[in-house]
Each structure stands twice: as structure tokens, then as C-alpha cells.
Design a protein around this motif. Sequence first.
Motif, short mmCIF file in Angstrom:
data_model
loop_
_atom_site.label_atom_id
_atom_site.label_comp_id
_atom_site.label_asym_id
_atom_site.label_seq_id
_atom_site.Cartn_x
_atom_site.Cartn_y
_atom_site.Cartn_z
N ARG A 191 46.33 32.85 86.09
CA ARG A 191 46.12 33.33 87.45
C ARG A 191 47.22 34.34 87.78
NH1 ARG A 191 43.33 30.98 91.72
NH2 ARG A 191 43.15 29.03 90.54
N GLY A 192 46.86 35.42 88.45
CA GLY A 192 47.84 36.43 88.80
C GLY A 192 48.26 37.25 87.59
N ALA A 193 49.51 37.70 87.58
CA ALA A 193 50.00 38.55 86.50
C ALA A 193 50.59 37.71 85.37
CB ALA A 193 51.06 39.51 87.02
N ARG A 194 50.41 38.18 84.15
CA ARG A 194 50.99 37.56 82.96
C ARG A 194 51.60 38.66 82.11
NH1 ARG A 194 47.45 34.14 78.47
NH2 ARG A 194 49.18 33.44 77.15
N GLN A 195 52.74 38.38 81.53
CA GLN A 195 53.45 39.39 80.75
C GLN A 195 52.89 39.50 79.33
OE1 GLN A 195 55.95 41.48 82.14
NE2 GLN A 195 54.92 40.50 83.89
N PHE A 196 52.57 40.73 78.93
CA PHE A 196 52.11 41.03 77.58
C PHE A 196 53.04 42.07 76.96
CE2 PHE A 196 48.49 38.78 78.91
CZ PHE A 196 47.62 38.57 77.84
N ARG A 197 53.31 41.89 75.66
CA ARG A 197 54.19 42.81 74.96
C ARG A 197 53.36 43.87 74.22
NH1 ARG A 197 57.22 39.38 73.23
NH2 ARG A 197 58.96 39.78 74.64
N VAL A 198 53.83 45.09 74.24
CA VAL A 198 53.19 46.17 73.48
C VAL A 198 53.63 46.02 72.03
CG1 VAL A 198 52.89 48.66 73.21
CG2 VAL A 198 53.21 47.68 75.50
N VAL A 199 52.75 45.50 71.18
CA VAL A 199 53.13 45.29 69.78
C VAL A 199 52.82 46.51 68.91
CG1 VAL A 199 52.90 42.78 69.94
CG2 VAL A 199 50.91 44.15 69.30
N ARG A 200 51.88 47.35 69.36
CA ARG A 200 51.59 48.61 68.66
C ARG A 200 51.16 49.64 69.68
NH1 ARG A 200 47.06 48.13 64.67
NH2 ARG A 200 47.71 50.22 64.04
N LYS A 201 51.59 50.87 69.48
CA LYS A 201 51.17 52.01 70.29
C LYS A 201 50.66 53.08 69.33
CE LYS A 201 52.90 55.33 73.74
NZ LYS A 201 54.09 55.78 74.52
N VAL A 202 49.37 53.36 69.37
CA VAL A 202 48.71 54.17 68.34
C VAL A 202 48.03 55.38 68.95
CG1 VAL A 202 47.04 54.17 66.46
CG2 VAL A 202 48.28 52.07 67.01
N PRO A 203 48.46 56.61 68.63
CA PRO A 203 47.73 57.80 69.08
C PRO A 203 46.36 57.85 68.40
CG PRO A 203 49.95 58.35 68.35
CD PRO A 203 49.70 56.96 67.89
N GLU A 204 45.31 58.00 69.18
CA GLU A 204 43.95 58.04 68.64
C GLU A 204 43.38 59.46 68.63
OE1 GLU A 204 42.99 55.42 67.31
OE2 GLU A 204 43.75 53.67 68.38
N SER A 205 43.94 60.34 69.47
CA SER A 205 43.51 61.73 69.53
C SER A 205 44.59 62.48 70.29
CB SER A 205 42.16 61.87 70.24
OG SER A 205 42.30 61.72 71.64
N ALA A 206 44.34 63.75 70.58
CA ALA A 206 45.32 64.55 71.33
C ALA A 206 45.48 64.04 72.75
CB ALA A 206 44.89 66.01 71.34
N GLU A 207 44.52 63.23 73.25
CA GLU A 207 44.57 62.77 74.63
C GLU A 207 44.63 61.25 74.79
OE1 GLU A 207 42.05 66.29 76.92
OE2 GLU A 207 41.02 64.45 76.29
N ILE A 208 44.15 60.51 73.81
CA ILE A 208 43.97 59.06 73.96
C ILE A 208 44.95 58.31 73.07
CG2 ILE A 208 42.37 57.13 73.60
CD1 ILE A 208 40.09 59.01 74.32
N THR A 209 45.61 57.31 73.65
CA THR A 209 46.53 56.44 72.91
C THR A 209 46.13 54.99 73.16
OG1 THR A 209 48.39 57.98 72.98
CG2 THR A 209 48.92 55.63 72.75
N SER A 210 46.15 54.19 72.09
CA SER A 210 45.84 52.77 72.20
C SER A 210 47.11 51.95 72.32
CB SER A 210 45.05 52.29 70.97
OG SER A 210 43.73 52.77 71.00
N PHE A 211 47.03 50.90 73.15
CA PHE A 211 48.12 49.95 73.33
C PHE A 211 47.60 48.57 72.92
CE2 PHE A 211 48.81 53.51 76.06
CZ PHE A 211 50.18 53.72 76.08
N HIS A 212 48.21 48.00 71.88
CA HIS A 212 47.86 46.66 71.41
C HIS A 212 48.80 45.68 72.10
CE1 HIS A 212 45.31 48.00 67.90
NE2 HIS A 212 45.93 49.13 68.23
N LEU A 213 48.24 44.74 72.85
CA LEU A 213 49.01 43.88 73.74
C LEU A 213 48.85 42.42 73.36
CD1 LEU A 213 47.74 45.62 77.00
CD2 LEU A 213 49.86 46.13 75.78
N GLU A 214 49.97 41.69 73.25
CA GLU A 214 49.94 40.26 72.97
C GLU A 214 50.80 39.54 73.98
OE1 GLU A 214 51.01 39.47 68.93
OE2 GLU A 214 49.35 40.64 68.09
N PRO A 215 50.45 38.28 74.32
CA PRO A 215 51.19 37.54 75.35
C PRO A 215 52.66 37.37 74.98
CG PRO A 215 49.14 36.41 74.80
CD PRO A 215 49.33 37.48 73.78
#
Length: 404
Positions: free
Chosen positions: A160-184
Motif C-alpha cells: 500500500r502506498g509507496a515502496r522503494q525499488f532499486r534500479v538494477v539495470r538502466k538500458v538505452p533502447e534507442s536514441a529516445e527510449i531507456t529501460s529501467f529494470h526495478l527490483e524491491p
Amino acid sequence: MNELEFTVLTDTQLDIVKATVPLLENGGEALTTHFYRLMLDEYPEVRPLFNRAHQASGAQPRALANGILMYARHIDRLEALGPLAAQIVNKHVALQIQPGHYPIVGACLLRAIREVLGAEVATDAVVEAWAQAYRQLADLLIAAEGEVYDALAQAPGGWRGARQFRVVRKVPESAEITSFHLEPADGGPVLAFEPGQYIGLSLIVDGEEIRRNYSLSAAPGRRGYRISVKREPGGVASNYLHDRVAEGDTLSLFPPAGEFTLDGQESGKPLVLISGGVGITPTLAMAEAALEQGGRDVVFIHYARNAQVQAFGGTIDAWAKRFPRFKAYVVHEHPATDAGRRPDATGRPSLAQLRQWLPAGGDCSAYFLGPKPFMAFVRRALRELGVPDSQARYEFFGPAEALN
């Protein structure tokens, strides 16, 4: 909330609300624009819930005006609102709208009605009828949202409410789009979600909180979630994520929400996924889940401006090699200037393309999203190709608008 606690309008109040619908139709956008100005200027605590870009474009006022008018037209038979109520509830849950926010909205809305329509039109009887109507709507939404909050908190891996997730990977997918892989960050399990849903994100940018929704771009069943964010020119949240969030940082997430999900009742029909630009993100989760489950053909059609901004080309190609029932078609508006992946077509979206790639006869389950003009074209094209409206679903990134 017990049903007996819901606000009830008198017959006279119902008649007043329905009779004033034409007045709001004529001045609805001006009224809601004034409403937003009052609320955001005088109640800073609600500012994180609203996207200033949508205010500037007029999309948020138009969406609110449409919602108010739909509610007023059907106030004596609210079941006729159809999917609108579920859309509102899911957007509110993703942003964590709470019961305490509703009195603020109501006070500003009633004040805007008086100040925009004037005392001759917005009489005491009219304002009181609308006050009662708003209380009824608030009661209904608070109850529905409360049930969703409870279900999300009680589900395995839920919270419930906010929960903290860590960015375990940050992956550029194109010149404009980046993926953020998030784990608790607490190492616990995560809540399951339906492909096509989104999460809410709370960010502190230069000392101020902002909240945004982002589609989950990978199928469920992992240790965490993946979102794939397009850098928007002038976008406060997207530029913050691209430029200032790094691997190892933590982000505050709200639980998954959204009703733009695969319909299990049509699981035997071919699945058609049509996306434009960053609209690809939820269709990736849908396609991946359908392919892993098996049992149906999947047609994946994606439109991008050019090869540089197209994301997930490698993923699409890998699926095409791995799954015989997966067919992918990529269209670039502008021809490639390098030796990268060649699209299946170039130019603007066309009826001829969809006629060639969709299953014959239109008996499929189609999902589409992207920029509004793109979605308007796809909707017309699907109708032309015989796909029933009941089997063609779409969602807006941001406030819902009419697809004319």
C-alpha cells in the motif's frame, strides 16, 4: 463503505443537474481550465498529482470536462458510464489519490461553476445540486478505490502506498527510449500484474514531488518490473530519469494498475498489437505474455519515425525467430540512413498495410496505442477491415480523450 452511506440526490436535484448539462457543454473547457487554475494555485498539496504539460496542452481540462459531462448525462443510470468509471479508478489508484483529496477538488469545482457561469445561471439551487452530485461521485470513487487499495495490499507481493525499488539495470533502447529494470529494495516478492498495466512513480525533482504513470514493458513473472521511458522535450520526469537516475538508485513505486489488459475470453482469436512510437511499451508485455502462454497467432505492427528512435528491434527479431506463430512488421516514416534493420515498409501508416498484415475477415483481438492522430487512424482502419469495436481496444498515455 456501506451502500447506505452513499450520497443520494433528490429528484429535483437530478433534474437540475441534467438540465444544466448544455451549459457545461458550451463552457465546459473554460470552466475546468479555471478550476485547475484555482486548485493548483491555492492547494500546493495536490500539484504532484497533475502533469503540467497536460494542463498546457488542454488535454487535462478536456478530459475532466468530458468526464463531468458523461457523469451528468447518466447521473440517474450510472451503469451506462461503461468503462469510464474503471478508467478513472485505475488512474487514481496509480497516482494514489486519497479520500482527503476529494473535498479540495469539490470546493474548487463548485467555486469555478459560480465564477464561470455567473450568479444568474449558477443559482444556489444549481450549485447545491452539483455539490450533491459531486458528493455522490466522490462516494462511489472513494469506495471503489478503497477496495482496489485493499486488494493490492493483501495480494502476494503487494503493498500500500509507496515502496522503494532499486534500479538494477538502466538500458538505452534507442536514441529516445531507456529501460529501467526495478527490483524491491527490501528483497521481497513483487505483486503480479496484467500485461498492459502501468505503475505509478513518485519523483522528487529539484525539491518538488511529481507523480507519473509508466507502462510495464515486460511480461510478469520476474523478480521486479521494467519500464521504458521516452525522453520528452521539456518533460520534467522523463529528463530526470534519463539524466539523473543511475543504476543503484532507488525510486518510489505505487502498485500496478490499469484496465487496458488482454481479454481472456478472446484468447483463441489472433492477437493484433499495433503501436506508434513509445506506445510499443505495453504491447511488448502483451506480446511476450501471449507468446509464452502459446495457443494463438500474434501479429505485432510497430510504427516509428526512423531506425534511430525505434526501440526493441532486437527483441522483435528474436521473437520472430523463436516463435513460429509470431509475425512482426515494422514501418519507419523516414527511410534508414545507415545499414541498420530495414523496415517492412516506409512512410505514413496506411490502410493497405493493415489490410495486408491483419488476419482476413477482421476476426481478431486488436490492441493499439500511440499518438492521438495515429490511434484515430487505426480505429478507422480496423472498422474498415471488419474488426468489431468490441474487439478493438485502445488506451491513452495521459488523460483520456475522444477518438474522433
